[in-house]
Design a protein around this motif. Structure first.
Motif, short mmCIF file in Angstrom:
data_model
loop_
_atom_site.label_atom_id
_atom_site.label_comp_id
_atom_site.label_asym_id
_atom_site.label_seq_id
_atom_site.Cartn_x
_atom_site.Cartn_y
_atom_site.Cartn_z
N LEU A 181 0.81 -1.21 0.00
CA LEU A 181 0.00 0.00 0.00
C LEU A 181 0.85 1.26 0.00
CD1 LEU A 181 -2.77 1.32 0.06
CD2 LEU A 181 -2.57 1.38 2.54
N GLY A 182 1.90 1.30 0.80
CA GLY A 182 2.73 2.50 0.87
C GLY A 182 3.22 2.95 -0.50
N PRO A 183 3.93 2.08 -1.25
CA PRO A 183 4.36 2.49 -2.59
C PRO A 183 3.20 2.87 -3.51
CG PRO A 183 5.56 0.54 -1.86
CD PRO A 183 4.48 0.78 -0.85
N THR A 184 2.04 2.24 -3.32
CA THR A 184 0.87 2.57 -4.14
C THR A 184 0.38 3.99 -3.84
OG1 THR A 184 0.23 0.23 -4.22
CG2 THR A 184 -1.46 1.85 -4.77
N LEU A 185 0.34 4.35 -2.57
CA LEU A 185 -0.07 5.70 -2.21
C LEU A 185 0.95 6.73 -2.69
CD1 LEU A 185 -1.48 5.31 1.42
CD2 LEU A 185 -2.75 5.62 -0.71
N ILE A 186 2.23 6.38 -2.65
CA ILE A 186 3.25 7.29 -3.15
C ILE A 186 3.05 7.52 -4.66
CG2 ILE A 186 5.73 7.50 -3.61
CD1 ILE A 186 6.18 6.06 -0.91
N ALA A 187 2.66 6.47 -5.37
CA ALA A 187 2.49 6.57 -6.83
C ALA A 187 1.15 7.17 -7.24
CB ALA A 187 2.66 5.18 -7.46
N PHE A 188 0.08 6.85 -6.51
CA PHE A 188 -1.27 7.20 -6.96
C PHE A 188 -2.06 8.06 -5.98
CE2 PHE A 188 -0.26 3.02 -8.87
CZ PHE A 188 -0.44 3.29 -10.21
N GLY A 189 -1.63 8.13 -4.73
CA GLY A 189 -2.43 8.80 -3.71
C GLY A 189 -2.35 10.31 -3.76
N THR A 190 -3.31 10.95 -3.14
CA THR A 190 -3.30 12.41 -3.02
C THR A 190 -2.33 12.81 -1.91
OG1 THR A 190 -5.06 12.45 -1.36
CG2 THR A 190 -5.73 12.47 -3.69
#
Length: 406
Positions: free
Chosen positions: A102-111
């Motif tokens: 999740l962390g890398p996903t939020l870094i890539a796609f999150g606000t």
């Protein structure tokens, strides 16, 4: 990526090895070797405390950018860290899904707001995460999810909105120990397959969520069923655009094939060594067939590690896609089949002793090789089944026609 280990890399390896040697002592020494697949029930609270100890010293999220609380290590340094961590026999982490997925996903796609809210909690291991992907009718076929969510007004004067979620997830790893779950849900009525899906962040401690642990052959209940009945989460806790969550979900799966999996090969080597030691102890090593199978496993593991390093180099160099390229699928096929075979060989080496368990109260007590055999049967299914990996290679890499759907 340059895979030659230079003086700076050797110094970094020595630093990690020394730190782990200094800290895996005293109260932490008893945690060596605990946890991991099929053993997640072991000393969870103590391993959580150890992970928070790592966080206090800057050894969580080592590959994340420094601006997001990580250590900003290069890809090769991350390999070194995970290898040394596994080599020290340190206890398995308790928040792999949060830190590595999740962390890398939020870094890539999150606000920015989502990043500020969740990333510090993951780095500090204050909030644990589960993955809400699989469903009874949508295991490896993620695009067939039926869990639904709709956006409704909260009725407040500020005009707030919430997602209301109904559906069921299954094989949800560690949901019974998690605070949050990232959930793929269908948010557009009448949509099908990859369209109309959204990637939602959902708190688990609420009346609309029921978690039912699934008892495993290996003891414990690492996997769970999760039922959402009018569960709620804030309207802004959707990662990416509503209805376009498929791309986010696939991006996350690309991170699943990341650098931390190289630490697995060190653990696999330790398991193989223990099987060889048992073969020497009970004399089965004198059987030329057994000896040949053990030798094959050793050579194959060396090849798998070399391939994994090459695959990471391809991703780093932009020659392969972590989410959709063939390297990750080949690596998953290779290590899953290898590990399952190791479990089978372990039972051959154990002989009749492999059929017996030690009675321990109301339950049975497996030895390490029995647990290895039983849990590794699932290796070719979870994390993307062999069939799905072969379809990815056939369709996306070789350009073959898609499998017909009945």
């Amino acid at each position: 990526m340059n895979l030659t280990e230079g003086a700076e890399d050797r110094a970094f390896r020595a630093e990690i090895r020394e730190w782990l040697g200094d800290h895996l002592t005293g109260e932490w020494a008893a945690l060596r070797g605990l946890g991991g697949p099929g053993r997640e029930h072991e000393a969870h609270d103590e391993r959580l405390a150890w992970n928070r100890h790592l966080a206090e010293h800057g050894w969580t999220a080592v590959g994340w950018p420094t601006e997001h609380g990580g250590r900003g290590l290069s890809l090769w340094q991350q390999v070194i860290f995970h290898e040394e961590y596994a080599r020290s026999n340190a206890p398995a982490g308790v928040n792999h899904l949060g830190e590595q997925l999740l962390g890398p996903t939020l870094i890539a796609f999150g606000t920015p707001e989502q990043q500020q809210r969740f990333l510090p909690e993951i780095v500090a291991v204050r909030e644990l995460w589960a993955q809400g992907y699989s469903e009874p009718g949508a295991g490896s076929d993620l695009a067939n999810v039926q869990t639904r969510a709709r956006l409704v007004s909260t009725g407040s004067t500020g005009g707030g909105e919430e997602w209301v979620i109904d559906g069921q997830k299954v094989w949800t790893s560690l949901a019974h120990l998690s605070d949050w779950c990232f959930v793929v849900a269908r948010t557009e009525a009448g949509s099908a397959r990859h369209q109309g899906l959204s990637f939602l962040l959902v708190p688990l401690d609420q009346d609309g969520v029921e978690v039912r642990p699934i008892e495993q052959l290996t003891s414990g209940s690492e996997f769970n069923e999760v039922f959402f009945t009018g569960a709620r989460t804030a309207g802004d806790l959707v990662v990416g655009e509503p209805g376009r969550g498929w791309g986010v979900a696939m991006g996350l799966l690309g991170f699943e094939r990341g650098v931390s999996t190289l630490g697995q090969t060190v653990g696999f080597a330790r398991e193989l060594e223990s099987v060889v030691a048992r073969a020497k102890e009970n004399g089965s090593i004198d059987d030329p067939v057994v000896r040949d199978r053990l030798a094959e496993l050793k050579v194959e593991l060396a090849v798998i590690r070399s391939y994994a390093l090459r695959a990471l180099a391809l991703v780093e160099g932009g020659q392969d896609s972590a989410a959709g390229g063939g390297a990750g699928s080949i690596f998953k096929l290779a290590w899953a089949t290898w590990h399952r075979t190791l479990g089978e060989v372990a039972m051959d080496v154990a002989g009749r002793d492999g059929l017996l368990t030690r009675e321990s109260g109301a339950s049975y007590d497996l030895d390490d090789h029995q647990r290895l055999f039983l849990f590794s049967r699932a290796d070719t299914i979870y994390g993307g089944s062999d069939e799905i990996q072969r379809n990815i290679l056939a369709e996306r890499v070789l350009g073959l026609p898609k499998e017909p759907r009945g």
